[in-house]
Design a protein around this motif. Sequence first.
Motif, mmCIF file in Angstrom:
data_model
loop_
_atom_site.group_PDB
_atom_site.id
_atom_site.type_symbol
_atom_site.label_atom_id
_atom_site.label_comp_id
_atom_site.label_asym_id
_atom_site.label_seq_id
_atom_site.Cartn_x
_atom_site.Cartn_y
_atom_site.Cartn_z
ATOM 1 N N THR A 41 34.441 29.320 36.815
ATOM 2 C CA THR A 41 35.085 30.451 37.491
ATOM 3 C C THR A 41 34.187 31.158 38.503
ATOM 4 O O THR A 41 32.960 31.147 38.392
ATOM 5 C CB THR A 41 35.571 31.505 36.476
ATOM 6 O OG1 THR A 41 34.431 32.063 35.814
ATOM 7 C CG2 THR A 41 36.537 30.917 35.467
ATOM 8 N N VAL A 42 34.869 31.768 39.463
ATOM 9 C CA VAL A 42 34.257 32.685 40.428
ATOM 10 C C VAL A 42 35.193 33.871 40.559
ATOM 11 O O VAL A 42 36.412 33.705 40.635
ATOM 12 C CB VAL A 42 34.071 32.030 41.820
ATOM 13 C CG1 VAL A 42 33.702 33.062 42.878
ATOM 14 C CG2 VAL A 42 33.014 30.937 41.773
ATOM 15 N N LYS A 43 34.630 35.071 40.589
ATOM 16 C CA LYS A 43 35.411 36.278 40.868
ATOM 17 C C LYS A 43 34.802 36.918 42.105
ATOM 18 O O LYS A 43 33.601 37.212 42.143
ATOM 19 C CB LYS A 43 35.371 37.250 39.691
ATOM 20 C CG LYS A 43 36.251 38.482 39.900
ATOM 21 C CD LYS A 43 36.228 39.361 38.667
ATOM 22 C CE LYS A 43 37.037 40.610 38.839
ATOM 23 N NZ LYS A 43 38.466 40.413 38.712
ATOM 24 N N CYS A 44 35.636 37.116 43.122
ATOM 25 C CA CYS A 44 35.152 37.673 44.387
ATOM 26 C C CYS A 44 36.347 38.264 45.136
ATOM 27 O O CYS A 44 37.490 37.962 44.809
ATOM 28 C CB CYS A 44 34.476 36.593 45.230
ATOM 29 S SG CYS A 44 35.471 35.111 45.454
ATOM 30 N N PHE A 45 36.069 39.090 46.135
ATOM 31 C CA PHE A 45 37.163 39.675 46.911
ATOM 32 C C PHE A 45 36.777 39.677 48.388
ATOM 33 O O PHE A 45 35.847 40.388 48.786
ATOM 34 C CB PHE A 45 37.478 41.099 46.436
ATOM 35 C CG PHE A 45 38.671 41.690 47.120
ATOM 36 C CD1 PHE A 45 39.956 41.254 46.817
ATOM 37 C CD2 PHE A 45 38.512 42.656 48.098
ATOM 38 C CE1 PHE A 45 41.061 41.794 47.456
ATOM 39 C CE2 PHE A 45 39.612 43.192 48.746
ATOM 40 C CZ PHE A 45 40.889 42.765 48.427
ATOM 41 N N GLU A 46 37.473 38.857 49.150
ATOM 42 C CA GLU A 46 37.288 38.771 50.596
ATOM 43 C C GLU A 46 35.847 38.474 51.009
ATOM 44 O O GLU A 46 35.421 38.824 52.101
ATOM 45 C CB GLU A 46 37.861 40.014 51.288
ATOM 46 C CG GLU A 46 39.361 40.125 51.047
ATOM 47 C CD GLU A 46 40.016 41.328 51.701
ATOM 48 O OE1 GLU A 46 39.343 42.122 52.377
ATOM 49 O OE2 GLU A 46 41.244 41.466 51.519
ATOM 50 N N LEU A 64 37.283 24.470 39.954
ATOM 51 C CA LEU A 64 36.787 25.806 40.267
ATOM 52 C C LEU A 64 37.976 26.754 40.356
ATOM 53 O O LEU A 64 38.850 26.590 41.211
ATOM 54 C CB LEU A 64 36.010 25.794 41.589
ATOM 55 C CG LEU A 64 35.346 27.118 41.972
ATOM 56 C CD1 LEU A 64 34.292 27.519 40.933
ATOM 57 C CD2 LEU A 64 34.723 27.010 43.359
ATOM 58 N N VAL A 65 38.013 27.717 39.452
ATOM 59 C CA VAL A 65 39.075 28.728 39.424
ATOM 60 C C VAL A 65 38.516 29.980 40.081
ATOM 61 O O VAL A 65 37.541 30.558 39.595
ATOM 62 C CB VAL A 65 39.523 29.010 37.977
ATOM 63 C CG1 VAL A 65 40.516 30.169 37.933
ATOM 64 C CG2 VAL A 65 40.121 27.751 37.345
ATOM 65 N N VAL A 66 39.123 30.390 41.199
ATOM 66 C CA VAL A 66 38.619 31.507 41.989
ATOM 67 C C VAL A 66 39.598 32.677 41.930
ATOM 68 O O VAL A 66 40.731 32.571 42.407
ATOM 69 C CB VAL A 66 38.381 31.103 43.456
ATOM 70 C CG1 VAL A 66 37.807 32.282 44.243
ATOM 71 C CG2 VAL A 66 37.458 29.898 43.541
ATOM 72 N N GLU A 123 34.424 37.418 54.601
ATOM 73 C CA GLU A 123 33.092 37.985 54.820
ATOM 74 C C GLU A 123 32.074 37.182 54.020
ATOM 75 O O GLU A 123 32.423 36.430 53.112
ATOM 76 C CB GLU A 123 33.064 39.443 54.341
ATOM 77 C CG GLU A 123 34.019 40.360 55.080
ATOM 78 C CD GLU A 123 33.601 40.606 56.517
ATOM 79 O OE1 GLU A 123 32.392 40.716 56.765
ATOM 80 O OE2 GLU A 123 34.495 40.673 57.383
ATOM 81 N N LYS A 124 30.799 37.379 54.343
ATOM 82 C CA LYS A 124 29.700 36.763 53.587
ATOM 83 C C LYS A 124 28.684 37.862 53.278
ATOM 84 O O LYS A 124 27.786 38.121 54.054
ATOM 85 C CB LYS A 124 29.021 35.659 54.415
ATOM 86 C CG LYS A 124 29.954 34.577 54.916
ATOM 87 C CD LYS A 124 30.013 33.415 53.958
ATOM 88 C CE LYS A 124 30.699 32.197 54.534
ATOM 89 N NZ LYS A 124 32.039 32.397 55.028
ATOM 90 N N GLY A 128 30.043 38.935 44.311
ATOM 91 C CA GLY A 128 30.895 38.171 43.424
ATOM 92 C C GLY A 128 30.185 37.838 42.129
ATOM 93 O O GLY A 128 28.991 38.133 41.963
ATOM 94 N N GLN A 129 30.928 37.223 41.208
ATOM 95 C CA GLN A 129 30.392 36.846 39.907
ATOM 96 C C GLN A 129 30.846 35.434 39.589
ATOM 97 O O GLN A 129 31.909 34.997 40.051
ATOM 98 C CB GLN A 129 30.908 37.794 38.823
ATOM 99 C CG GLN A 129 30.467 39.233 39.001
ATOM 100 C CD GLN A 129 31.200 40.114 38.019
ATOM 101 O OE1 GLN A 129 32.368 40.414 38.184
ATOM 102 N NE2 GLN A 129 30.490 40.531 36.964
ATOM 103 N N ARG A 130 30.045 34.751 38.782
ATOM 104 C CA ARG A 130 30.377 33.381 38.406
ATOM 105 C C ARG A 130 30.396 33.225 36.891
ATOM 106 O O ARG A 130 29.688 33.917 36.180
ATOM 107 C CB ARG A 130 29.358 32.405 38.998
ATOM 108 C CG ARG A 130 29.490 32.288 40.498
ATOM 109 C CD ARG A 130 28.594 31.252 41.086
ATOM 110 N NE ARG A 130 28.823 29.925 40.507
ATOM 111 C CZ ARG A 130 28.028 28.887 40.728
ATOM 112 N NH1 ARG A 130 26.970 29.015 41.502
ATOM 113 N NH2 ARG A 130 28.289 27.719 40.185
#
Length: 164
Positions: A41-46, A64-66, A123-124, A128-130
């Motif tokens: 998993t990855v949790k991120c926003f834009e 990969l579940v985002v 954006e970069k 985020g979290q993994r």
Amino acid sequence: MTTTTQVVTPDLCDAYPDVEVLEPLFANFGGVDSFYGPIRTVKCFEDNSMVKQAVAEPGEGAVLVVDAGGSHRCAMLGDMLAEQAAQNGWAGVLMYGCVRDVDILATLPLGVQALGSHPRKSEKRGEGQRDIAVTFAGVTFRVGQWLYADNNGIIIAEQPLKLS
């Protein structure tokens, strides 16, 4: 794992009535319509920095579940990252957000399901979290569970399922 074995989620639901079924929010964008594998998993926003980091690593047949927060304001995966994911052995990407370069994604040996397409890149910022539990589409995804996807839908199981 990317194999020649075809996932048929209705048959899996019949054989394994305890699997979790995602709400029908997603569309196929990848060159592989049917895919499965263990979840990462990855949790991120834009900000797709963590997606970029993940697909650069060996996928070993994982999905990969985002959790991109369901944003429709930018794409979190495009042709370059998807190509890298395919080259690094990822079976697929489930994007709770948007993708872009969809004509190229459709030619890649990678399963990709997402909410939609959007031409703007993310954006970069390195945020985020993994490898944490993420929740969307009525399901909580945990590392170690298995995801199975095809044109009928997406299901989650606690362990690998026997495919016929």
